[in-house]
Design an enzyme around this catalytic site. Structure first.
Site, PDB file in Angstrom:
ATOM      1  N   ASP A 202       0.819  -1.219   0.000  1.00 35.73           N
ATOM      2  CA  ASP A 202       0.000   0.000   0.000  1.00 35.73           C
ATOM      3  C   ASP A 202       0.844   1.256   0.000  1.00 35.73           C
ATOM      4  O   ASP A 202       0.382   2.327  -0.375  1.00 35.73           O
ATOM      5  CB  ASP A 202      -0.912   0.026   1.232  1.00 35.73           C
ATOM      6  CG  ASP A 202      -2.114  -0.875   1.046  1.00 35.73           C
ATOM      7  OD1 ASP A 202      -2.661  -0.864  -0.061  1.00 35.73           O
ATOM      8  OD2 ASP A 202      -2.481  -1.576   1.998  1.00 35.73           O
ATOM      9  N   GLY A 337      -3.528   5.732  -3.107  1.00 32.95           N
ATOM     10  CA  GLY A 337      -3.058   5.066  -4.321  1.00 32.95           C
ATOM     11  C   GLY A 337      -4.098   4.931  -5.422  1.00 32.95           C
ATOM     12  O   GLY A 337      -3.892   5.375  -6.544  1.00 32.95           O
ATOM     13  N   LEU A 338      -5.275   4.357  -5.105  1.00 31.82           N
ATOM     14  CA  LEU A 338      -6.276   4.116  -6.141  1.00 31.82           C
ATOM     15  C   LEU A 338      -6.765   5.441  -6.717  1.00 31.82           C
ATOM     16  O   LEU A 338      -6.916   5.608  -7.922  1.00 31.82           O
ATOM     17  CB  LEU A 338      -7.450   3.321  -5.556  1.00 31.82           C
ATOM     18  CG  LEU A 338      -8.615   3.124  -6.526  1.00 31.82           C
ATOM     19  CD1 LEU A 338      -8.183   2.287  -7.720  1.00 31.82           C
ATOM     20  CD2 LEU A 338      -9.791   2.451  -5.824  1.00 31.82           C
TER      21      LEU A 338
END
Ligand code: SF4
Length: 464
Positions: A202, A337-338
């Site tokens: 992550d 991140g996404l």
């Protein structure tokens, strides 16, 4: 004050205005024959600032009150004793740092002789010489006194400030050595989740995030090390306002490969941040305001701070738990991140359009009232309460976009439309840097206009 509060000692000094009048309050208090020690302070308000004043005051208190006749008991058959120097009222997270330091000292079997100045009475200070060594937690406050104690009582000092996992481990080793203790149990503390968190997949997207750091020297240097060694960030700017500790910041800046910024001029800091185009700012309350103006994510790592940085919950910066707090605090303002991925892929999307910024920052603030609605509301407020309810329009409260991307237009160069369109494809949090690099490249190449080709040439040039 002496008659009313009956103190064990009194401090006498002048403010900046009183300094101009030159009344010599120290000399006056001496002549008064007070029933307690009077500690006279010489604080040059026009040359020095708060931290220097606190360090000098603490040093004068220790020098005046320490009982010099104390002879330390032999070490055999007793636990090592340490003084913790530096925590103060209004210190950034000092209350919670102390809890963590006590935990570490407990696990090393070290007894705390005294914590000062926070919570110490003048009577406590008299036995400062009874400790085997000192722990200087906040050099800005405790360093001067610790050097005097070293000379007077031959007390060595632990100077590693345990902010960050690596620094906490070095701190434990240093204390253990002075205490003659086994560091293994303290080093085996498993409460530190930060190393796993930052190693987890992550956190991959955190690698090489460009971070600008500014604060007092101790916190700025510690933050730079954590950023570089523990989180994989790239430090693109480092500075402090503590001139007395500029040397440490210069040394760390050299390790980061950046020019140190030693200044107390917040406008100079703002210029440096704008020039560096970081993706994250770690600073004081002042940098928080600067970052807000520039539309950059920011976390507070050092005083000066506002009331929200004296939280009710346990929030240390030091020790293993401090490292956990730091990880959460620094990562929080960044786009996750996404979402970062979505912002790059679907830049025309109504929700993930890049001018919307991170969805968790200010995305749900009420929209300012529209002008007519405001006028009606004002009109309603002047009528009677009954009429008011009929007159006031329903004011819609809607989500507004989060802060816009940092200003990137420098204006000095002509960009072709095509190049400008291509530049917009670069995610907003690195676009400012891309623009600056391209313009620097164009200057070096003697180009007046930036075309698509220049943009790609510059990219290739800096990627080398
Ligand atoms: S400027 Fe500083 S020294 Fe002067 S009165 Fe205010 S706080 Fe005191």
């Amino acid at each position: 004050a002496v008659a009313r509060f009956n103190p064990q000692a009194i401090i006498v000094g002048a403010s900046c205005t009183a300094e101009l009048i030159q009344d010599d309050p120290g000399g006056l208090s001496e002549a008064m024959g007070l029933p307690c020690p009077a500690i006279a302070l010489e604080l040059p308000s026009y040359q020095r600032k708060e931290n220097w004043g606190a360090a000098e005051t603490f040093y004068q208190i220790v020098r005046t009150l320490a009982d010099k006749s104390i002879v330390r008991e032999p070490r055999e058959g007793r636990r090592a004793r340490a003084n913790i120097l530096g925590p103060t009222a209004l210190g950034f997270r000092h209350r919670d740092d102390l809890v963590e330091i006590h935990k570490i000292l407990d696990s090393l079997g070290v007894e705390v002789n005294l914590v000062a100045p926070l919570g110490a009475t003048p009577e406590d200070i008299t036995r400062i010489g009874a400790a085997d060594f000192n722990i200087v937690l906040y050099p800005e406050i405790g360093d001067e006194a610790s050097r005097w104690l070293e000379r007077t009582f031959a007390q060595p000092a632990v100077r590693t400030v345990p902010i960050g996992v690596g620094a906490t481990r070095s701190f434990i080793a240093e204390v253990a050595e002075l205490a003659g203790a086994d560091p293994t149990p303290a080093l085996g503390d498993t409460s530190s989740r930060m190393p796993w968190w930052s190693r987890s997949v992550d956190s991959t997207y955190l690698t090489s995030k460009r971070v600008f750091i500014f604060g007092d020297a101790t916190h700025a240097v510690a933050a730079a090390r954590i950023a570089r060694e523990e989180l994989g960030f790239e430090v693109c700017g480092l500075g402090c306002y503590s001139r007395e500790f500029a040397r440490e910041v210069r040394a760390e800046a050299a390790r980061c490969g950046v020019e140190p910024l030693i200044t107390d001029d917040h406008l100079a800091v703002e210029d440096a941040i704008a020039a560096a185009s970081p993706e994250l700012v770690l600073g004081t309350q002042m940098e928080r305001h600067i970052a807000k103006r520039l539309g950059l994510p920011c976390a507070v790592i050092s005083a000066p701070v506002h009331v929200q940085d004296f939280p009710a919950r346990h929030s240390p910066q030091m020790g293993f738990e401090g490292a956990n707090v730091i990880f959460d605090t620094w990562v929080h303002p960044l786009v996750m991140g996404l979402e970062e991925h979505l912002l790059t892929m679907f830049r025309e999307d109504f929700e993930f359009a890049d001018e919307n910024g991170p969805s968790h920052l200010a995305a749900h603030s009420p929209r300012p009232m529209a002008q007519p609605a405001m006028e009606m509301a004002t009109a309603g407020a002047t009528t009677t309460a009954g009429a008011q309810t009929q007159d006031v329009a329903e004011v819609p409260v809607a989500d507004i976009p989060a802060p816009t991307a940092p200003p990137t237009q420098t204006g000095a160069f002509a960009w072709t439309d095509e190049a400008e369109r291509e530049l917009k494809k670069i995610p907003f949090f690195v676009r400012g840097k891309a623009r600056r690099n391209t313009e620097a490249y164009a200057t070096a190449e003697g180009l007046a206009q930036i075309s698509l080709e220049t943009l790609y040439d510059a990219k290739a040039h800096y990627a080398r």
